[in-house]
Scaffold this motif. Structure first.
Motif, PDB file in Angstrom:
ATOM      1  N   ARG A 296      43.276  43.356  36.987  1.00 53.65           N
ATOM      2  CA  ARG A 296      43.775  42.255  37.822  1.00 53.65           C
ATOM      3  C   ARG A 296      42.641  41.503  38.498  1.00 53.65           C
ATOM      4  N   ALA A 297      41.565  42.196  38.810  1.00 54.49           N
ATOM      5  CA  ALA A 297      40.472  41.574  39.570  1.00 54.49           C
ATOM      6  C   ALA A 297      39.512  40.782  38.702  1.00 54.49           C
TER       7      ALA A 297
ATOM      8  N   GLY B 229      43.708  49.459  26.667  1.00 55.10           N
ATOM      9  CA  GLY B 229      43.678  50.464  25.608  1.00 55.10           C
ATOM     10  C   GLY B 229      44.196  49.983  24.278  1.00 55.10           C
ATOM     11  N   THR B 230      44.367  48.662  24.106  1.00 55.75           N
ATOM     12  CA  THR B 230      44.832  48.148  22.825  1.00 55.75           C
ATOM     13  C   THR B 230      43.673  48.103  21.829  1.00 55.75           C
TER      14      THR B 230
ATOM     15  N   GLU C 158      46.063  40.140  26.626  1.00 50.12           N
ATOM     16  CA  GLU C 158      47.023  40.735  27.560  1.00 50.12           C
ATOM     17  C   GLU C 158      47.168  39.952  28.860  1.00 50.12           C
ATOM     18  N   TYR C 159      46.382  38.928  29.055  1.00 51.85           N
ATOM     19  CA  TYR C 159      46.471  38.150  30.284  1.00 51.85           C
ATOM     20  C   TYR C 159      47.545  37.077  30.159  1.00 51.85           C
TER      21      TYR C 159
ATOM     22  N   ARG D 198      51.744  48.108  31.938  1.00 50.91           N
ATOM     23  CA  ARG D 198      52.025  49.240  32.818  1.00 50.91           C
ATOM     24  C   ARG D 198      50.772  50.062  33.100  1.00 50.91           C
ATOM     25  N   ASP D 199      49.891  50.178  32.124  1.00 52.29           N
ATOM     26  CA  ASP D 199      48.705  51.002  32.280  1.00 52.29           C
ATOM     27  C   ASP D 199      47.507  50.246  32.847  1.00 52.29           C
TER      28      ASP D 199
END
Length: 316
Positions: free
Chosen positions: A68-69, A122-123, A217-218, A61-62
């Motif tokens: 994305r790029a 931010g993890t 996270e990807y 969400r953040d």
């Protein structure tokens, strides 16, 4: 710049992009054989990429547009690097506008953006992996530059195709400076591509991750592009090593459409040997603790500097 040269450039880039996952699959297969385990199919990376491209991406969400790029930018940078590395031929029109120093800059650009992407969510693990990745890059880049400087002094140019042509025209001999530089380059290759002993690409322990911690996270197409870019980076580093230390088998100036085909078997043979050598080094080595990685890369830098000094001493 003629049509044959443009064809050579496009064919070399396409071959690099398509062969990169196969090279990663070969390394994984050799590691399994050397560890007395059942080896995965050599085409498994292609199957994984196909599966990931057909999945729906899940984005935090953040996440910002940067997150994305970055996969697209990362893949594009590795393709651009492949365009100036002589993998099949030294007749590369694009290489004339980017020398080996610019190539190091391309790798640094990719590292900066993947580190930013790791911190974007931010993890804790992403930020930890990004910090470690920047530390490894900060120590590996000077060693790689010293290796390139040693080869450039021998050939009189910092363009990789020119270096390969100069070394290809020399008689087969053992150069003391290139021997030191070769050992340093192998150490840099292992560090820059998240291989043992600096990192473990197959680890599942978050606290020991470097590269994998940044891409946790990807998913889906984004993860596919990141993994493809990682395979292409390993392939590019292998081709840099071939150009600097084993330039034999490269095609020269373009004079026909089928003229590149004889350069394919030597490249595939060198990739087979290099993949087995990487797997053998990883099998015989243990992963270093993170605070020992600077010592490993400092040794690579000292060997590269020693190779440079040996060359300068033998010249006088």
């Amino acid at each position: 710049m003629n049509v044959a040269s443009i064809f050579t450039q496009l064919f070399a880039v396409a071959a690099s992009v398509l062969l990169a996952p196969l090279f990663s699959g070969w390394v994984a297969q050799c590691r399994a054989w050397l560890s007395n385990r059942s080896a995965p199919p050599i085409w498994q990376p292609y199957s994984r990429l196909r599966k990931l491209f057909h999945k729906d991406a899940v984005i935090a969400r953040d996440a910002t547009p940067l997150f994305r790029a970055v996969p697209y930018m990362l893949f594009g940078v590795m393709v651009a690097a492949a365009a100036i590395i002589p993998s099949l031929s030294t007749d590369l029109p694009f290489a004339s506008v980017a020398d080996a120093i610019a190539l190091v800059g391309l790798f640094a650009l990719a590292r900066v953006f993947i580190a930013l992407a790791g911190m974007d969510i931010g993890t804790a693990f992403g930020s930890m992996g990004s910090r470690r990745e920047m530390m490894v890059g900060f120590l590996a880049e000077p060693a790689l530059l010293m290796v390139l400087f040693t080869s450039s002094l021998i050939s009189g140019s910092t363009l990789l195709p020119t270096i390969a042509e100069a070394l290809q025209s020399r008689a087969l001999a053992i150069h003391a400076s290139l021997a030191f530089a070769g050992v340093a380059f192998v150490m840099v290759l292992l560090a820059e591509n998240a291989r043992i002993p600096v990192d473990n690409p197959t680890t599942h322990l978050e606290l020991t991750m470097i590269h994998e911690a940044m891409v946790l996270e990807y998913s889906a197409r984004h993860l596919a592009l990141v993994e493809w870019a990682s395979s292409l980076k390993l392939f590019n580093y292998a081709c840099i090593g071939f150009a600097l230390f084993l330039p034999w088998g490269l095609a020269g100036r373009a004079d026909g459409v089928l003229w590149l085909l004889p350069a394919l078997p030597p490249l595939l043979l060198k990739l087979l040997v290099a993949g087995f050598a990487i797997a053998l080094i990883e099998t015989l080595s243990a992963k270093l603790r993170i605070f020992r990685a600077p010592e490993f890369l400092a040794t690579a830098f000292l060997l590269a500097v020693l190779g440079l000094l040996v060359h300068l001493m033998l010249q006088h």
